[in-house]
Write a protein that holds these residues in place. Sequence first.
Motif, mmCIF file in Angstrom:
data_model
loop_
_atom_site.group_PDB
_atom_site.id
_atom_site.type_symbol
_atom_site.label_atom_id
_atom_site.label_comp_id
_atom_site.label_asym_id
_atom_site.label_seq_id
_atom_site.Cartn_x
_atom_site.Cartn_y
_atom_site.Cartn_z
ATOM 1 N N ILE A 236 -2.296 -11.862 -5.098
ATOM 2 C CA ILE A 236 -3.535 -12.569 -5.471
ATOM 3 C C ILE A 236 -4.284 -13.019 -4.225
ATOM 4 O O ILE A 236 -5.520 -12.901 -4.138
ATOM 5 C CB ILE A 236 -3.199 -13.757 -6.388
ATOM 6 N N PHE A 237 -3.554 -13.499 -3.218
ATOM 7 C CA PHE A 237 -4.204 -13.917 -1.975
ATOM 8 C C PHE A 237 -4.864 -12.723 -1.285
ATOM 9 O O PHE A 237 -5.975 -12.837 -0.742
ATOM 10 C CB PHE A 237 -3.188 -14.572 -1.032
ATOM 11 N N TYR A 238 -4.192 -11.608 -1.274
ATOM 12 C CA TYR A 238 -4.764 -10.412 -0.650
ATOM 13 C C TYR A 238 -6.023 -9.968 -1.390
ATOM 14 O O TYR A 238 -7.026 -9.594 -0.764
ATOM 15 C CB TYR A 238 -3.729 -9.289 -0.635
ATOM 16 N N ARG A 239 -5.990 -10.047 -2.729
ATOM 17 C CA ARG A 239 -7.181 -9.661 -3.491
ATOM 18 C C ARG A 239 -8.343 -10.608 -3.208
ATOM 19 O O ARG A 239 -9.496 -10.163 -3.086
ATOM 20 C CB ARG A 239 -6.853 -9.684 -4.998
ATOM 21 N N CYS A 240 -8.082 -11.866 -3.069
ATOM 22 C CA CYS A 240 -9.140 -12.830 -2.752
ATOM 23 C C CYS A 240 -9.652 -12.641 -1.320
ATOM 24 O O CYS A 240 -10.850 -12.807 -1.046
ATOM 25 C CB CYS A 240 -8.634 -14.254 -2.950
ATOM 26 N N GLY B 119 -9.074 -20.553 -9.253
ATOM 27 C CA GLY B 119 -7.857 -20.813 -10.017
ATOM 28 C C GLY B 119 -6.622 -20.855 -9.140
ATOM 29 O O GLY B 119 -5.734 -21.712 -9.340
ATOM 30 N N LEU B 120 -6.544 -19.966 -8.151
ATOM 31 C CA LEU B 120 -5.401 -19.962 -7.248
ATOM 32 C C LEU B 120 -5.344 -21.240 -6.413
ATOM 33 O O LEU B 120 -4.272 -21.825 -6.224
ATOM 34 C CB LEU B 120 -5.467 -18.734 -6.340
ATOM 35 N N LEU B 121 -6.504 -21.676 -5.911
ATOM 36 C CA LEU B 121 -6.530 -22.913 -5.121
ATOM 37 C C LEU B 121 -6.160 -24.123 -5.973
ATOM 38 O O LEU B 121 -5.431 -25.022 -5.523
ATOM 39 C CB LEU B 121 -7.913 -23.099 -4.496
ATOM 40 N N LEU B 122 -6.656 -24.169 -7.215
ATOM 41 C CA LEU B 122 -6.302 -25.281 -8.104
ATOM 42 C C LEU B 122 -4.825 -25.249 -8.485
ATOM 43 O O LEU B 122 -4.236 -26.299 -8.783
ATOM 44 C CB LEU B 122 -7.159 -25.218 -9.368
ATOM 45 N N LEU B 123 -4.212 -24.079 -8.459
ATOM 46 C CA LEU B 123 -2.795 -23.968 -8.789
ATOM 47 C C LEU B 123 -1.898 -24.378 -7.633
ATOM 48 O O LEU B 123 -0.869 -25.042 -7.835
ATOM 49 C CB LEU B 123 -2.479 -22.532 -9.207
ATOM 50 N N VAL B 124 -2.294 -24.038 -6.406
ATOM 51 C CA VAL B 124 -1.414 -24.216 -5.250
ATOM 52 C C VAL B 124 -1.638 -25.554 -4.554
ATOM 53 O O VAL B 124 -0.677 -26.297 -4.275
ATOM 54 C CB VAL B 124 -1.593 -23.043 -4.267
ATOM 55 N N VAL B 125 -2.897 -25.881 -4.245
ATOM 56 C CA VAL B 125 -3.171 -27.043 -3.391
ATOM 57 C C VAL B 125 -2.683 -28.353 -4.010
ATOM 58 O O VAL B 125 -1.997 -29.140 -3.332
ATOM 59 C CB VAL B 125 -4.677 -27.093 -3.055
ATOM 60 N N PRO B 126 -2.985 -28.680 -5.290
ATOM 61 C CA PRO B 126 -2.479 -29.957 -5.828
ATOM 62 C C PRO B 126 -0.965 -30.016 -5.970
ATOM 63 O O PRO B 126 -0.397 -31.117 -6.047
ATOM 64 C CB PRO B 126 -3.153 -30.041 -7.208
ATOM 65 N N PHE B 127 -0.297 -28.852 -5.978
ATOM 66 C CA PHE B 127 1.152 -28.847 -6.151
ATOM 67 C C PHE B 127 1.908 -28.989 -4.830
ATOM 68 O O PHE B 127 3.100 -29.325 -4.841
ATOM 69 C CB PHE B 127 1.584 -27.548 -6.850
#
Length: 716
Positions: A247-251, A266-274
């Motif tokens: 997903i990071f590579y696609r972004c 969506g990826l940033l909201l999934l990773v950063v707050p966690f």
Amino acid sequence: MYNRLNYMLVGLRPWWWHVCNVLLHAACSVLVARTCVTIARLQRPFAALAALLFAIHPIHTEAVAGVVGRADVLACIFFLSSLLVYHRPTSNKKSVCLSVVLGGLSMLAKETGVTILLLNLAIDFYRCWPFVKRSMWSLKIEKKCAGLSIRTIKVVFSLALLISMRLALLQGTWPVFSPQDNPAAFHPSFFVRLMTFCYLAAFNWWLLLCPWTLSHDWQMGSVPLITSGWDLRNLLTCAALGTLLLIFYRCFTDLEVQRHSPLLVGLLLLVVPFLPASNLLVTVGFVIAERVLYIPSVGSVIITAYGVQLMWYSKPGSKLFLVVGLVVLAASGVARTHRRNADWRDRAILLRNSCFRNTIPMAQCIVTSADVTSLPQNAKLHYNLGNFLRETEQPDSAIKHYKEALRLWPTYASAHNNIGTLVAGPENAEYHFLQAIRYNKHHVNAHYNLGKLYKKTGRTEHALKMLERCILLQPRFVQAHVELLSLKPDSEKLEILRKLVELEPNNWEHYILYGNWLKNRGLPGPASKFYLEATRVSFQLQSSQRSVRADLISFSSTALMYRALGQKSRILQLLTRWHTWRRGWPSSAAAHMYWRDWRLKMELEGRVQIYSKAVNPTKSKTCFDHKHLDVEPNRDVKVEEKVPVNKHTSVSAKDVNCECKHCVKKRNLSVPTQLKTTHNKSEIGLKDKKCEHRKESSDIIPKLGALTEHILMKTF
């Protein structure tokens, strides 16, 4: 502050607290839909789908059903509000400041809320990346890049300030956790910690995708450590890490065109707050906590909705299958959420369903391999269930679960301590208390219970040692001071009494103990002050907290001490005030009027008959003595309404010869002609006294003798 406002409005009624949590969750769902449209740039139908999946996600049950989870819900509200304010289309200079303020409120609700500042910067860089790249190649700073630099400085400075404030609230120290809270964080091997933490991150993501195994507590062996590279759970870690890298590579390849904005947001909201809860940056006091996934779940539903949107337009022939799949997904989410809410209705149901099948009665919950469901290896769940069984007076079942907790976690000091309070025989209890102290030398309750056991068995020296150790570990342990007070000699009790009054100034029992000690030392004056203070404290308690026992004991001790000092007038004042407070009149004016009325009745009691007969007096050769004012009890006295005599009738001193031996002077006697009769069944005992000359307007105040003692004995 929100909880305090909730308490002021509805008190402790749980139904209204749950309604408030549901309303806050609904507000979060609306903000999620708005975020999907304005920030993630999803189409409106799919933004509504993301909001629906967020609203019915079973992982949110703990945050919405429990009052503790309200912090996560409030943090999410401020988190999404800050995101929307920072990236709104008509942004200005005030938008950044307002976004920082909202981020600070999110941090005050939950520490992970501060990550919104980093998320805002990441999305801002993503949107300005074409201009940043062009400026880097041309070596010219464009207007867009200049604005980005200013916003970056403001946000970084605000982030540092907020983190400093949060550390200041912690007094510059990090929270201290134990191996029971997070076993992996205390393992000596770095590779074991790394593999376990990576697996925990992957397992949290799996809970967002398939929330089937849920529990309110994942501590103490719920997730066994990964000690070998051949552990099959490493496959889940590799799968999750591989998917994340794709997903990071696609972004990254889409930075120029930015056609997949929902995927990156969506990826940033999934990773950063966690990240703060992942144990990769800082150590936290839990293994897995479902409520901390409340904000990261926003990113998960955005990615899911974006995938449905891509499939909807790329494969038109599969729309029917997509609709059926979405219906099944929504229905399963609703069903699982409903079932999980049923688990949170009651503490007993929550504990039972966390460990055992619902078909097993609570009184017959015995650990067997056939009855264990989701987390049979969680020692803390067995410990909590044992606590519930002990509170519901099921000691045998409680002991079984405590022993099961010890089998799973042999160094569980609290389980040893609780078993010691339930087992029969002082030897068994002493063994478990000593084991608790062995595994946790700072266990305050174990020291206290062992001290009480030694006191009960007559081992005074050992009891003193344990209680003093308990006070050393926790100086504000009131019960330990009370137990120590009963063991110390009278000459050493003064310091303990002062400490008790200092620790709990609103506890009337401590003033009674202090007064009793002073009374035994032959100091009635200071003792009466402490008794009176105990009475005052018991009066100041709210009606729901004030008990008859507190009022009676404090009042009787004060009154008896006043009687020993001969201060009977103060007993009368204390008695009237006590009657006033027992009637429930908090108004000082009403209390004063009642006190005046009651005192007047007491003064006129027993003298009505003499005053009524004195309307038509006859000449007498003797003076009125106090014994003539005595009235027989239960005598009905009647007064004529009109008497045809003068207002006052007097006897001249020349016509009357005083025959009273005690009287030195001659006097005039005048009595009012009309008096209001007052009937009272109480008796007033008056002793013979010397004849004293009284004026017409002087008050007749009876001295308290048998009357006060009769009232006190009748009251208690």
